[in-house]
Design an enzyme around this catalytic site. Structure first.
Site, PDB file in Angstrom:
ATOM      1  N   ARG A 226       1.005  -1.347   0.182  1.00 22.74           N
ATOM      2  CA  ARG A 226      -0.101   0.196   0.013  1.00 22.74           C
ATOM      3  C   ARG A 226       0.892   1.353   0.106  1.00 22.74           C
ATOM      4  O   ARG A 226       1.763   1.424   0.667  1.00 22.74           O
ATOM      5  CB  ARG A 226      -0.799   0.002   1.396  1.00 22.74           C
ATOM      6  CG  ARG A 226      -1.980  -0.836   1.107  1.00 22.74           C
ATOM      7  CD  ARG A 226      -3.259  -0.389   0.066  1.00 22.74           C
ATOM      8  NE  ARG A 226      -4.366  -1.094   0.165  1.00 22.74           N
ATOM      9  CZ  ARG A 226      -4.537  -2.103  -0.624  1.00 22.74           C
ATOM     10  NH1 ARG A 226      -3.674  -2.450  -1.703  1.00 22.74           N
ATOM     11  NH2 ARG A 226      -5.439  -2.836  -1.041  1.00 22.74           N
ATOM     12  N   GLU A 255      -4.155   7.440  -5.145  1.00 19.43           N
ATOM     13  CA  GLU A 255      -4.455   6.856  -6.229  1.00 19.43           C
ATOM     14  C   GLU A 255      -5.647   7.301  -6.867  1.00 19.43           C
ATOM     15  O   GLU A 255      -6.764   7.542  -6.268  1.00 19.43           O
ATOM     16  CB  GLU A 255      -4.600   5.331  -5.953  1.00 19.43           C
ATOM     17  CG  GLU A 255      -3.231   4.878  -5.863  1.00 19.43           C
ATOM     18  CD  GLU A 255      -3.278   3.397  -5.295  1.00 19.43           C
ATOM     19  OE1 GLU A 255      -4.092   2.671  -5.817  1.00 19.43           O
ATOM     20  OE2 GLU A 255      -2.200   2.688  -4.839  1.00 19.43           O
ATOM     21  N   HIS A 273      -1.376   0.377  -9.898  1.00 16.64           N
ATOM     22  CA  HIS A 273      -1.980  -0.547  -8.899  1.00 16.64           C
ATOM     23  C   HIS A 273      -2.616  -1.697  -9.596  1.00 16.64           C
ATOM     24  O   HIS A 273      -3.881  -1.983  -9.865  1.00 16.64           O
ATOM     25  CB  HIS A 273      -3.063  -0.018  -8.009  1.00 16.64           C
ATOM     26  CG  HIS A 273      -3.041  -0.674  -6.932  1.00 16.64           C
ATOM     27  ND1 HIS A 273      -3.944   0.110  -5.797  1.00 16.64           N
ATOM     28  CD2 HIS A 273      -3.365  -1.853  -6.573  1.00 16.64           C
ATOM     29  CE1 HIS A 273      -3.881  -1.010  -4.728  1.00 16.64           C
ATOM     30  NE2 HIS A 273      -3.633  -2.112  -5.412  1.00 16.64           N
TER      31      HIS A 273
HETATM   32  C1  DGY Z   1      -5.881  -5.747  -3.047  1.00 23.93           C
HETATM   33  O1  DGY Z   1      -6.867  -6.662  -3.232  1.00 23.93           O
HETATM   34  O2  DGY Z   1      -5.827  -5.036  -1.690  1.00 23.93           O
HETATM   35  C2  DGY Z   1      -5.309  -4.966  -4.154  1.00 23.93           C
HETATM   36  O3  DGY Z   1      -4.294  -4.090  -3.691  1.00 23.93           O
HETATM   37  C3  DGY Z   1      -6.081  -4.587  -5.058  1.00 23.93           C
HETATM   38  O4  DGY Z   1      -6.077  -5.326  -6.179  1.00 23.93           O
END
Ligand code: DGY
Length: 307
Positions: A226, A255, A273
């Site tokens: 993250r 984002e 992402h």
């Molecule tokens: C999640 O599932 O947390 C991913 O980062 C999104 O695709």
């Protein structure tokens, strides 16, 4: 018998949209109808579910999240209201780990820049050989977070004949690699620092100026976790001053990433992402989102509920 009424508030794959439409009475934010009828909610890890959304859905009993990171889902509020939550862990581990490896090689061997060099005809015009990159195999790999995804990154890395150490809150019994006691120590030891911890208040800005300084001018940062885990301003400063060698990022503090000093830098590889964004994984995640809701309405346990 009438179908349960489910509201979707996220951008979801077409295959998921179709399955939800066939199983439930699917509503969208544009046409939610009578919101008191809505008992199920679909969202994504990226979109999350906040308190304001829960407040608008008095009849909500279950939510099914497309994704694994729960940092944007108000789990505490959901639990207070007795709302059951399902999510899609495990099915995305392989693809996230694969992409972390891809980012490592892309940054070290300058793959995006080399591709641009050929496409812009600079290779043909100059006949020069492209800039040298850095060797990956044989290096020291540090993994912050030895959970489901960290463990698969480690498994993939073994094939590169590297040394691996990790940092996590507690010893991971399934992992034979050496655990170090601080992230700073790990950063000072490794050439590549992989971030694979969950986003949370506890991990916010865990990678700060001190950690980046410890990583040092030969070190690369790879983040598939993250954006909140990394102090982005400190990272930009470190990249601008060449205090670290490079960064390869799939996630950002905000984002989508808009024009930022990060996009000006040449020692970065930036992805939008997409670590779980493969046909196979997104289909598996979609199936799990539907299955979690079907199980809930059948009075059964969902396939996976966050701890
Ligand atoms: C999640 O599932 O947390 C991913 O980062 C999104 O695709």
């Amino acid at each position: 018998m009438s179908k349960p009424v489910v509201l979707n508030i996220a951008k979801i794959p077409a295959v998921l949209q179709q399955s939800l439409e066939s199983e439930f009475e699917l509503r969208t934010l544009h046409s939610p109808g009578d919101t008191s009828e809505i008992s199920g909610l679909v969202s994504s890890a990226i979109r999350g579910v906040d308190l304001a959304t829960l407040d608008q859905l008095p009849g909500l009993k279950a939510m099914s999240i497309f994704g694994v990171g729960m940092d944007k889902v108000d789990l505490a509020a959901a639990r207070r209201r007795g709302i059951r939550v399902g999510y899609t862990p495990d099915v995305l581990n392989d693809c996230v780990a694969d992409l972390a490896i891809g980012l490592m090689i892309a940054a070290s061997r300058k793959i995006p820049q080399a591709d641009g060099y050929v496409r812009s005809h600079r290779w043909a015009e100059t006949g020069n050989v492209f800039d040298l990159g850095d060797r990956v195999s044989g290096k020291r790999m540090g993994i912050a977070g030895m959970g489901r995804i960290g463990r698969i990154i480690a498994k993939r890395l073994v094939g590169f004949d590297v040394e691996i150490r990790y940092f996590s809150r507690s010893e991971v019994r399934e992992c034979s690699h050496e655990r170090v006691s601080t992230l700073q120590e790990l950063a000072a030891w490794c050439d590549y620092l992989f971030i694979a911890v969950s986003g949370s208040a506890q991990t916010r800005h865990m990678v700060d100026a001190g950690v980046l300084e410890a990583l040092g001018p030969q070190g690369y940062l790879i983040n598939v976790a993250r954006g909140s885990v990394v102090d982005e301003q400190a990272l930009i400063a470190a990249l601008e001053n060449e205090a670290i060698r490079g960064a390869a990022l799939d996630v950002y503090e905000v984002e989508p990433l808009k024009s930022s000093r990060l996009t000006e830098l040449r020692n970065t590889v930036l992805l939008p992402h997409v670590s779980s964004a493969t046909n196979e994984t997104r289909t598996a995640m979609s199936n799990m989102v539907v299955e979690n809701l079907k199980r809930f309405y059948a009075g059964e346990r969902m396939l996976a509920e966050p701890a």
